[in-house]
Design an enzyme around this catalytic site. Structure first.
Site, PDB file in Angstrom:
ATOM      1  N   LYS A   1       0.450  -1.243  -0.140  1.00  0.00           N
ATOM      2  CA  LYS A   1      -0.052   0.285  -0.123  1.00  0.00           C
ATOM      3  C   LYS A   1       0.955   1.499   0.228  1.00  0.00           C
ATOM      4  O   LYS A   1       0.659   2.177   0.481  1.00  0.00           O
ATOM      5  CB  LYS A   1      -1.160   0.164   1.370  1.00  0.00           C
ATOM      6  CG  LYS A   1      -1.908  -1.030   1.184  1.00  0.00           C
ATOM      7  CD  LYS A   1      -2.548  -1.061   2.568  1.00  0.00           C
ATOM      8  CE  LYS A   1      -1.781  -2.249   3.864  1.00  0.00           C
ATOM      9  NZ  LYS A   1      -2.674  -2.084   5.565  1.00  0.00           N
TER      10      LYS A   1
ATOM     11  N   ASP B   1      -4.822  -5.808  11.042  1.00  0.00           N
ATOM     12  CA  ASP B   1      -6.956  -5.198  10.862  1.00  0.00           C
ATOM     13  C   ASP B   1      -7.643  -6.045  10.553  1.00  0.00           C
ATOM     14  O   ASP B   1      -8.501  -5.873  11.279  1.00  0.00           O
ATOM     15  CB  ASP B   1      -6.270  -3.533   9.888  1.00  0.00           C
ATOM     16  CG  ASP B   1      -5.957  -4.177   8.734  1.00  0.00           C
ATOM     17  OD1 ASP B   1      -5.528  -4.750   8.854  1.00  0.00           O
ATOM     18  OD2 ASP B   1      -6.594  -2.796   7.548  1.00  0.00           O
TER      19      ASP B   1
HETATM   20  C1  BGC Z   1      -2.085  -5.687   3.898  1.00  0.00           C
HETATM   21  C2  BGC Z   1      -3.248  -6.942   4.757  1.00  0.00           C
HETATM   22  C3  BGC Z   1      -4.083  -5.586   5.207  1.00  0.00           C
HETATM   23  C4  BGC Z   1      -5.293  -5.115   4.134  1.00  0.00           C
HETATM   24  C5  BGC Z   1      -5.850  -4.416   4.635  1.00  0.00           C
HETATM   25  C6  BGC Z   1      -2.801  -5.307   2.798  1.00  0.00           C
HETATM   26  O1  BGC Z   1      -1.970  -4.437   1.783  1.00  0.00           O
HETATM   27  O2  BGC Z   1      -0.788  -6.589   2.932  1.00  0.00           O
HETATM   28  O3  BGC Z   1      -1.984  -6.760   5.724  1.00  0.00           O
HETATM   29  O4  BGC Z   1      -4.946  -6.410   6.259  1.00  0.00           O
HETATM   30  O5  BGC Z   1      -3.829  -4.537   3.271  1.00  0.00           O
HETATM   31  O6  BGC Z   1      -5.334  -3.108   4.915  1.00  0.00           O
END
Ligand code: BGC
Length: 478
Positions: A181, A217
């Protein structure tokens, strides 16, 4: 030739290089039809997802599996929980939140939770600098929060919601596998995240904390919803990122010893596709989004679905339509040509538009184009196709999880609740309805309830910390 179109009764006269409107609409339809997925195709995505989940759980195949199925050390055996004040941190989206959570008991000995929170935006250089910079910034925010609430003297138990793939060794120990992200702080991958936090708190030296739990989360969301509904055994996020967790039978979680009961597994399904499982479904726009991202080749399933990428996908589709001379008279503004200019919230706003196309017109105007009514309708259709594909792809994944749960539990019928959070799920006007529909169609003999979590990340982290404190009989100094 000139076309006359009206917007709010004002004629817009523009040169028209188009053939007939019908021809134009048909060509747009043809381009956008690539986003439509047949039920059979979604079943295939679901089947492949289930296959990768199985491979992720098994010791021999875990390393190659794209879906890592990470054990969380959150178990199904409730031990009761402590009451008192907890600090909760939430890192993983565009903001960092600090929360003070008061966990108490209600008359029926259930949980009663009250929260106060503060949001801090994360500067770009903290996201992409060094791990030390990022965790120093986090410690600075905690310090500011403790000052605000005059609780700096208290050594509170702390629950950390850290929304990235973590390989846990215990509830309060785990290494970051890779950032997702848009985070890229160097020196964090491969290290114990709780250690990085503890070190930063020590470096500051102006407060103390007792870090008792770190959770994803999705896990925090599941726990916070479980508090309202004891059938909640799945947590899902469709926000900046996309992921799900669920309660798996311990005997199939091969990475952890023990056979009894269940453990929550963080699927990290966003990484699905890394072994080529999505190749025939990925379009030219998906490839551009991936190639220009901070993590090319990774999180390919997430890139089809989540809010970090949805707006950009729509922008690329619009540029394609402009290049084919089907939109905005074949001319895009400089802003529309700029990466990231079409925000994901625009997709929600455009699809919320009533018949007057007002929001769509305003959004496109701020992007420097003057659209006709038909342009507005075409842009809306592009948004609908991209967001519907996201809902359907995501639905195939969740159906895979739920069908697996039913099969593993050898139940004729499964009654289950899914706790959900995330900006796309909560703010997009049609995402939930399209998503629920496809999940239900793909999961015969399952009775699924969806609930939205409220402040799930913070409350969930605090609640699991309260349970951990009870188990460790940790002395709460308040
Ligand atoms: C992460 C996860 C997370 C999800 C939602 C993903 O990019 O790898 O760990 O739960 O985003 O936030």
């Amino acid at each position: 030739m000139l076309c006359v179109s009206t917007f709010h009764d004002q004629p817009l006269v523009m040169p028209c290089k188009y053939r007939s409107i019908l021809e134009r609409v048909l060509m747009v339809e043809q381009i956008l039809s690539e986003f439509l997925l047949k039920k059979e195709e979604l079943r295939e995505v679901m089947r492949r997802m289930q296959q990768e989940m199985e491979r992720g759980l098994r010791l021999e195949t875990h390393n190659e599996a794209s879906v890592k199925m990470l054990p969380t050390y959150v178990r199904s055996t409730p031990e009761g929980s402590e009451v008192g004040d907890f600090l909760a941190l939430d890192l993983g989206g565009t903001n960092f939140r600090v929360m003070l959570v008061k966990v108490g008991e209600d008359e029926e000995k259930g949980w009663k939770v009250e929260t106060k929170h503060h949001m801090y935006s994360i500067p770009q250089d903290a996201m992409t600098g060094t791990a030390e910079m990022l965790f120093d910034y986090i410690a600075e925010c905690i310090s500011d929060f403790l000052d605000k609430h005059q609780i700096k003297h208290k050594k509170l138990p702390l629950g950390f919601t850290f929304s990235f793939p973590v390989r846990h060794e215990d509830l309060d120990k785990g290494i970051l596998l890779n950032w997702t992200k848009g985070f890229k702080a160097s020196g964090a991958e491969g290290n114990n995240v709780v250690g990085l936090l503890r070190d930063a708190i020590k470096r500051r030296g102006d407060f103390e904390m007792d870090v008792v739990a770190m959770v994803n989360d999705t896990v925090a969301t599941m726990i916070s919803c479980y508090y309202e509904d004891r059938s909640c055994e799945v947590g899902m996020i469709v926000g900046t990122g996309c992921n799900a967790c669920y309660m798996e039978e311990m005997r199939t979680v091969e990475l952890v010893e023990g056979e009894e009961g269940r453990m929550c597994v963080n699927t990290e399904w966003g990484a699905f596709g890394a072994n080529g499982e999505l190749e025939e479904f990925r379009l030219e726009y998906d490839r551009v989004v991936d190639e220009t991202s901070l993590n090319p080749g990774q999180q390919l399933y997430e890139k089809l679905i989540s809010g970090k990428y949805m707006g950009e996908l729509v922008r690329l589709v619009l540029l394609k339509l402009v290049n084919e001379n089907l939109l905005f008279n074949g001319e895009a503004s400089d802003l529309l040509k700029t990466r990231g200019s079409f925000e994901t919230r625009f997709v929600s706003q455009i699809e919320s538009d009533s018949g007057d196309r007002k929001q769509t017109f305003n959004i496109l105007s701020t992007l420097g184009v003057l659209p006709s009514e038909l342009d507005c309708d075409i842009v809306r259709l592009a948004c609908e196709r991209v967001s519907t594909r996201a809902a359907h792809m995501c639905g195939a994944g969740l159906a895979g999880v739920i069908n697996r749960m039913r099969e593993r539990r050898s139940q004729e019928a499964l009654k289950i609740t899914v706790g959900v959070d995330g900006s796309v799920y909560k703010l997009h006007p049609r995402f939930p309805e399209r998503f629920h529909k496809i999940v239900r169609e793909l999961t015969p003999n399952c009775d699924i309830t969806f609930i939205q979590s409220e402040e799930g990340s913070g409350r969930g982290a605090a609640l699991i910390s309260a349970v951990a404190c009870k188990m460790a009989a940790c002395m709460l100094s308040h």
